[in-house]
Structures are given as C-alpha cells and as structure tokens.
Scaffold this active site. Structure first.
Site, PDB file in Angstrom:
ATOM      1  N   ASP A 108       0.820  -1.209   0.000  1.00 54.22           N
ATOM      2  CA  ASP A 108       0.000   0.000   0.000  1.00 54.22           C
ATOM      3  C   ASP A 108       0.857   1.264   0.000  1.00 54.22           C
ATOM      4  OD1 ASP A 108      -2.058   1.782   0.180  1.00 54.22           O
ATOM      5  OD2 ASP A 108      -2.457   1.434   2.301  1.00 54.22           O
TER       6      ASP A 108
ATOM      7  N   ASP B   9      -1.861   5.092  -5.766  1.00 53.56           N
ATOM      8  CA  ASP B   9      -2.098   4.290  -4.567  1.00 53.56           C
ATOM      9  C   ASP B   9      -2.184   2.806  -4.915  1.00 53.56           C
ATOM     10  OD1 ASP B   9      -2.962   3.102  -2.253  1.00 53.56           O
ATOM     11  OD2 ASP B   9      -4.741   4.351  -1.999  1.00 53.56           O
TER      12      ASP B   9
END
Ligand SMILES: *[C@@H]1O[C@H](CO)[C@@H](O)[C@H](O)[C@H]1NC(C)=O
Ligand SMILES: *[C@@H]1O[C@H](CO)[C@@H](O)[C@H](O)[C@H]1NC(C)=O
Length: 418
Positions: free
Chosen positions: A78, A278
C-alpha cells in the site's frame, strides 16, 4: 567465539582495504568505474516477488518474514499509507480471517517518546501520555477498514540485491482490533505493508538506518504477480517519465497533478485533476464530474453492433458484452480508445491508460469499466490511480528527489539478483 570474531574483523578490514585500493586506482587514473562498484553510497535494494491480480483477487501481496525466529506473513502492498501492521495476538480482540496465525509480540513495545510514535500522533491528540507509555495507533483507510493496536519493534530479515542478508529491527503495528464495514468483504491478508513517505513506513526506516535510498517501486503484471522493490538499485537508468510529487492538501500521499483528461487523444473538457497514486487501491477512482464525462465519452464511442450493456454482470457497476462472449480482454480492447492524463505543470508528461489499464475481463466473457465513481465511496474531489492503471509498468516513488516515475516493463521477470 573469539577466533570467529577475529576472522570477521580481518575480513572486513581486508574488504575495506581492497575496495579503497581499487577506488583509489580507478579515480587516480580517471578510469571508468568497474561495474561492481556503483557510484551511490548505498547501491543496494530489496526485491520481493508479488502474488495477486486486479481481478478477481483485488490485491497484490508480498510474503514478509518477521521476528526471531522469522515467521512468514502475507501483506497487501500500500503506497497510500505509511504504517505497516500485522494482525497480532496481544491478545487479538477482533481479527479477520487470515492466511497465518497472528503475530505474537514479545515485550518489544515501542514507547511514546520514540520518534516514530511521534510521527503518527500530533501531541494535541494525546495530551495525557507520558514518554514511557506504550505507543498506540489507529489507522483508517479510504474503504473505511481500520486497524487499532500498539507499535512494536522486531527483526525483519531481508536479503539485498548485493547478496547480503540482515535482520534490522523495524517498527510496525501489532493490530488487535480490525474493523471491516459490512458492505466490504474482508481482505484475506495478515496485514498491510505501508510504503508511504512518512517516517513510520518500512522504506523510510530502512533508509534512515542507511541501508537503502528512500525509494520504493512496483511492477504489477497484468497476468498476475510481479515484484516490489525498496531502494533504487533496480531502477533503469533511462526511459523513465518523471513527474514531481506535489505537496499540498493531501500531504501524506504520493500526489501528482494537476492533469487534464484526454480520450482517444482528444480533450474531454476535464482539466486540472489532482491525482494520487495508490497501490492499495485495486481500481482507479475519478471524482463525480470526471467520471460522468469519461462514461459518456466511452458510451458515445461504442458501436452498438459490437458492444451492448451487460446489465446482468454485477462484477463492477458498468459492464459490456460482445455479440458473443469475449475470449480474453484483448478480444475486446480494440473497441475502446486510450485515455491520457496530461500533467499541465510539466511539459510533455503524460500517463497513458490503454484499454487494458481501465478494463477488466470477467468470468462471463464480458468486460467492465475499472474506473469507478469516487463519490460513491466518499472520496470527494480526490482522484486515485489504482493497480489496474499501473499494470505492466515499473512505477517508482523517489522520496529523495520528490518525484514519481513510470516506464513500460515486463513485470513477469524479476530483476536479476546477485
Ligand atoms: C550490501 O548492501 C547492504 C545494504 O546497503 C549493506 O549493509 C551491505 O554492507 C552490503 N554488502 C556488501 C557486501 O557490499
Ligand atoms: C457518482 O456518485 C454520486 C454519489 O453517489 C452520484 O450522485 C452521481 O450520480 C454518480 N455519477 C454517475 C455518473 O453515476
């Protein structure tokens, strides 16, 4: 014991002398540097193979070994958050089903006075803590999943591209209370590998310990799998499009922008979109206005003889079927045009999104739009480039030079390790 230490010491001395000697020779005669001696002080990286895909799995994970003796955990990668956490038996108040049993901490709790704790808390938030209290944390993600726990420090065995292995103590979250909203299905993971640019992220910690440059990157394969790297050793020296990281409202994110949206090379009227990259987001999200414009551009371009709405396919909100089921994604991509994000502050910097970067292929032989309406999940004006739009590219987040780069790459092949 003693003898062994002597040998190690001598060996280190010998290596230092040898490398110093060659460095001297090469610089004295102005010879090109030998290939084994890189210019940078660091010159090393850690490379992890990835498993997962955009659809149907919806995640890319690494296997990380943690603790003494090390035990494996599967973590979602992440770049949209800083803190790494593992489900933890502290004891676990609320754990989600996971591939491995929870991590067991061993009196290795991080205290409030630790700078990494401070980086996660503003003092105003925790006025009543004393420096020796344990450092609690809570993280909440855009999908409203959350993890609550306490920071601990333990060994992270890693192997560098130069062949050395070490197990530095790193700080991570020991999560004993995980929440997943009823609308989401719980991710099947032991935790999250936070790769943001904050002090608490694993890449920042390895960099402040002097092992790697503060650079992280990934190569997600459209066929599934790929690799993640920490450090800049495997970054190609040419061919990369670099764009500066924008510091602004979303301080903690890898932000680019503003960008104009083009469809099939033509302006859509959507201008100045702020963009966040992201890897923790499977799909791409546009704000409500950009999404609406995109959807109508795609629909206008569709030839009704080739494609019709697949209303019965609920894989994603918008799906299309062909006159007969498509055999693969490739079978359908010729009916769609590429998208371009054209960054306005820097000349000639564009992120090309071919149909493969915004469509998924479903088990019903249809294709669905992998760009979603951010308003539905409460993202407001934020636009997120997720995994689907970063496939088959090496994407590099360089926190030292404050820039993000991308280059088409074969992500099925792990970079050569020595
Ligand atoms: C390999 O890289 C690591 C991390 O930068 C470093 O600690 C180690 O000393 C290097 N090993 C060799 C043999 O150069
Ligand atoms: C996007 O979502 C918002 C909030 O749910 C909704 O009002 C809007 O109509 C949606 N846009 C489109 C084009 O579906």
């Amino acid at each position: 014991m003693r003898g062994k230490w002597e040998v190690v010491r001598l060996w280190v001395l010998y290596c230092l002398l040898l490398s110093g000697f060659f460095q001297g020779v090469f610089s004295a005669f102005n010879l090109p540097r030998p290939p084994w001696k890189k210019q940078s002080n660091f010159g090393s990286s850690v490379v992890f193979p990835l498993v997962g895909n955009v659809y149907p799995k919806g995640y890319y994970q690494v296997t990380l070994n943690v603790g003494q003796p090390p035990k494996p955990y599967f973590l979602d990668i992440d770049t949209g958050s800083d803190l790494t956490w593992l489900q933890c038996d502290a004891p676990c108040v609320k754990c989600i089903p996971a591939p491995h049993s929870p991590y067991k901490p061993n009196k290795n709790v991080v205290k409030h006075k630790d700078p990494i704790c401070a980086s996660l808390h503003s003092p105003a938030n925790h006025p009543r803590h004393t420096p020796d209290d344990q450092c609690d944390y809570e993280v909440e993600y855009a999908d409203h999943c959350s993890s609550l726990g306490v920071l601990v420090r333990d060994a992270f065995p890693v192997k560098f591209t130069n062949g050395s292995s070490i197990a530095p103590p790193l700080v991570f979250g020991c999560g004993y209370d995980q929440e997943v909203p009823a609308s989401e299905h719980a991710p099947y993971t032991d935790g999250i590998l936070g790769l943001g640019n904050g002090k608490s992220s694993i890449v920042s910690q390895l960099s402040s310990l002097g092992f790697i440059r503060n650079v992280v990157g990934h190569c997600l394969s459209g066929q599934g799998g790929g690799f993640l790297f920490l450090g800049d050793d495997v970054v190609p020296s040419s061919g990369i499009v670099w764009s500066p990281i924008v510091r602004g409202s979303s301080e903690k994110h890898y932000s680019l922008g503003p960008a104009d949206l083009l469809f099939g090379g033509q302006a859509t009227g959507i201008k100045g979109l702020p963009i966040i990259l992201d890897s923790g987001s499977t799909f791409t999200y546009f704000n409500s206005k950009a999404y609406k414009t995109l959807l109508s551009s795609i629909k206008k371009n569709i030839d009704a003889k080739q494609l019709t709405d697949a209303v019965n396919d609920k894989s994603l909100p918008v799906c299309w079927k062909g006159s007969k089921p498509f055999k693969s994604l490739k079978d359908a991509t010729m009916y769609f045009k590429p998208l371009t994000l054209s960054f306005t502050k820097a000349k000639n910097i564009q992120l090309q999104l071919t149909p493969e970067a915004y469509l998924i292929y479903t088990d019903k032989g249809n294709v669905c739009l992998g760009i979603l309406n951010g308003s539905v999940v409460g993202l407001g004006d934020v636009n997120i480039i997720g995994d689907i739009s970063m496939l088959d590219k090496m994407v590099i987040y360089d926190n030292e030079k404050q820039q993000i780069g991308w280059v088409p790459a074969n992500c099925n092949k792990l970079p050569l390790l020595s």
